[in-house]
Design an enzyme around this catalytic site. Structure first.
Site: not given
Length: 463
Positions: A157, A278, A291, A286, A284
């Site tokens: 969970h 970014s 993704e 990423n 940043k």
């Protein structure tokens, strides 16, 4: 320009029809399969006495010339040729003359020809993706070998559950991808049968021998039923399904890599080679690769659903609807190969932050189950009562702002006097991991057996 099939037509094709009907813009990708299939077909026709040796040689030489022209970007693909089959046959007739070039299409149809070309493409890509899966499995197994004692929280969970090793966690993915590999292998065996020679739908009156063509093209045997041969696209659906399951697994892995690389987890640092920044926030970093793979999952799912829907309710045998079978497969294959290659390289260069992982294990009372098991096995307390007592200990640790693994014996005994020094040993996080020695568990002995199992699998499959 006259088309090869328009003998019974009185009017020329509309330009609108030519544009709408043509598939050459995408099925030209099958040129190698088409030419190799035609060479094998011509060889079979010769062995069966339908072509002379001289005719066969001229046809094969012409086809090899076309192959070179396409490879060297000297071949002109034209929309009026409709598809790769007609384009190759027309060019062959230009090279060796219509009298001999026109004989190549004896005892075959575009229906079985496209079934052959597409099937050969799918089978070849099956091998490529299978090899990429083996490489990914090997990478996961090699990382596991280095992280037997890297402690991390196991989750259910998305909540801290029990302590495991990073090796154990990554081997879960190795087993997923192993099943994917086996799925591709099973599909290859099931679909490695020759459809060529089925002709339009009912076979041919010519004295052909499909076993010769099957042998020349490395198929197990010819397909059994001509009508099924030209209308079957199970092989295409299977590779789309297999790729979809691969992406379900890669998406789960990528989701965890995205979470683990966040400031909240700090379990992993993705190499600068496979991260982006970014345009506005200088700090940043990423996880774009992970993704994108996660995002491309929807794309390959869509290709599967599209072809399933196209094939639904089609009457036997061939229908033009089936021209829609290729673009989705081409797209999914390309997406799978590029994604598996970059995912593998990203994992090889990733930095796993062992200290942060172990620190995270000190949150969430991961050894609570061990305390309950201790009460059952050492104090002969029924599990439900042991569960209740342990819950009280967790509540006490919560009230003191500490993890259960950090609780003192005195504090345990304030809940129940039955606890002794051994209770503190079972609460140790490393001891908790090592306690699970059952087959498939997270103890080092068990994980080493799992690593050896994957090593043997890779050895058998010659990576």
């Amino acid at each position: 320009m006259q088309k090869m099939w328009e003998g019974r037509f009185k009017e020329a094709s509309s330009k609108l029809l030519e544009d709408f009907n043509a598939s050459i813009s995408f099925d030209k990708a099958l040129y190698k399969e088409d030419i190799n299939g035609s060479i094998a077909h011509a060889t079979m026709l010769c062995e069966c006495g339908i072509l002379t040796n001289d005719e066969k040689d001229k046809i094969c030489n012409g086809l090899n010339q076309i192959l070179d022209e396409i490879k060297n970007n000297k071949f002109e693909f034209k929309i009026e040729d409709e598809d790769i089959h007609m384009a190759v046959e027309k060019r062959l007739s230009e090279i060796i003359g219509k009298e001999i070039g026109g004989k190549l299409h004896t005892a075959r149809s575009r229906n079985d020809q496209v079934a052959l070309d597409f099937r050969m493409f799918v089978l070849n890509e099956n091998k490529e993706i299978s090899n990429l899966l083996l490489k990914l499995i090997k990478t996961l197994n090699e990382i596991a070998k280095k992280n037997l004692n890297t402690l991390m929280p196991g989750f259910t969970h998305l909540q801290h559950a029990q302590p495991v090793s990073l090796a154990f966690h990554l081997l879960a993915y190795a087993n997923m991808f192993k099943r994917d590999f086996e799925r591709f292998q099973n599909s290859f065996e099931r679909n490695n049968f020759l459809p060529l020679g089925a002709c339009a739908l009912a076979g041919t009156p010519h004295p052909t021998n499909r076993n010769i063509t099957a042998r020349l093209l490395n198929f197990t045997a010819p397909t059994q039923n001509a009508m099924d041969s030209v209308s079957d696209r199970d092989f295409a659906l299977e590779i789309l399904f297999n790729i979809s399951v691969v992406f379900m697994h890669t998406s789960r892995l990528c989701e965890e890599l995205i979470l683990w690389s966040s400031q909240e987890f700090k379990f992993i640092e993705i190499s600068d080679k496979f991260a982006t920044g970014s345009s506005i926030m200088p700090q940043k970093k990423n996880p774009d690769v992970a993704e994108l793979i996660r995002g491309k999952t929807g794309r390959v799912y869509g290709n599967l659903i599209s072809l399933l829907t196209t094939m639904k309710s089609l009457p036997l045998a061939y229908n033009k609807d089936m021209q829609e079978d290729k673009e989705g497969v081409f797209d999914s294959v390309k997406t799978a190969t590029s994604s598996l290659i970059i995912l593998n390289e990203m994992l090889k260069t990733a930095l796993f932050k062992n200290e942060n992982m172990e620190k995270a294990c000190q949150m969430g009372h991961l050894s609570a189950t061990d305390l309950a098991d201790y009460l059952v096995s050492k104090k002969n307390i029924p599990f439900r009562e042991a569960h209740f007592i342990t819950g009280k200990c967790v509540a006490l640790a919560e009230s003191k702002g500490i993890d259960l693994s950090q609780i003192s014996l005195k504090e345990l005994q304030s809940v129940n006097e039955i606890f002794d020094e051994e209770a503190l040993k079972v609460l140790d996080l490393h001891n908790s991991k090592e306690a699970r020695k059952s087959f498939g568990g997270t103890a080092n002995k068990s994980v080493l057996a799992q690593i050896e199992f994957i090593d043997e699998f890779l050895k058998i499959n010659e990576i």
